[in-house]
Motif scaffolding. Structure first.
Motif: not given
Lengths: 182, 182
Positions: B2, B20, B24-25, B29-31, B34-35
């Motif tokens: 990441v 973000m 994510s794109s 990965l989904s936001k 990442i969060y």
């Protein structure tokens, strides 16, 4: 002056984020008055980059860059580049941020590469005459020396204690003789 | 990873322009994923700048930077900085673009200044032991030398012909002995 104000705005906000409207309000001039001299925003960028590049190219045409030993000419060009940088600080700052995002930027990068090639050719000449060390690739030498010179835009302030002459002499001392006292 | 992907996006688009959603794109990965690791975009910036600064600060703590003559320690730090730069190229590139636009950026600038002060102190020590020339202001020396080192991010490519060891040795040769063959 319109160009000075435009360069200051380009450095502060970035070229893309600087609109003609922003420029006209910073200058207290109508957009029409600006367009009278510079028919498009990109013409301001072109003129600004030409100030910086014209200065550097001018150094290569001076007598000090064309007569004498290669080592003397190389020293003259390094010193001249420091002077151009100090005297045209915002213009050179802008030039060093150019990444090739438009035709005008690509032209500027191509002129910069031409300047670098001329310096590298001088380094090669100086190696061949035996005055410059031959254990480092000449293009790496040019990059390191101009990396040192260009980095001056990051910290030099005209109102500071260091004059352009002093700075040029410091750069020549480090570049040619190095830091070692021996 | 990441953080690598975020740094690449920050360098390509700028920190502000990297959302973000964009990250994510790019990562697929989904936001939320990442969060989970980085609760805010600024935490990615903080972690990235810490990679670069932690590397540089680590050099100062190594034995080569704390034992031996001041000239040897200075050479060790310069060589170590080149290695950090080459090994953490995108992270150092990002660090060098920081202008102090947020608390995280100002913290990073303050750690960079602390590093510069440590190097300048080494230059002063080396002058006092008589190994480094005393005719140039020590903080100008530090700026010129690190200007040369930092400029490497502008052109160095890991896949290029120059290894980190070769480059570090070139930098030491130019910085300590200069270009002159004599």
């Amino acid at each position: 002056m319109v160009l000075d104000a435009a360069v200051a705005a380009f450095i502060e906000h970035g070229y893309d984020a600087t609109s003609m409207g922003l420029l006209s309000s910073r200058l207290g001039l109508s957009k029409a008055a600006i367009y009278h001299h510079f028919p498009a925003k990109v013409e301001l960028l072109r003129a600004a980059l030409d100030e910086a590049l014209g200065g550097l190219e001018g150094v290569l045409r001076e007598e000090g860059a064309t007569r004498g030993s290669a080592e003397q000419r190389l020293a003259f060009v390094m010193s001249g580049a420091v002077h151009v940088l100090v005297e045209r600080l915002p213009y050179v700052t802008l030039l060093l941020r150019v990444r090739g995002n438009s035709e005008v930027e690509r032209d500027a990068l191509s002129r910069r590469r031409e300047f670098d090639r001329a310096v590298t050719a001088l380094v090669v000449e100086a190696r061949n005459e035996g005055s410059v060390r031959s254990d480092i690739d000449p293009s790496v030498v040019t990059r390191l020396i101009f990396g040192m010179i260009n980095s001056i835009v990051e910290w030099y302030r005209p109102e500071g204690p260091e004059s352009a002459d002093q700075l040029a002499s410091d750069v020549l001392a480090v570049a040619l003789e190095g830091l070692s006292a021996s």
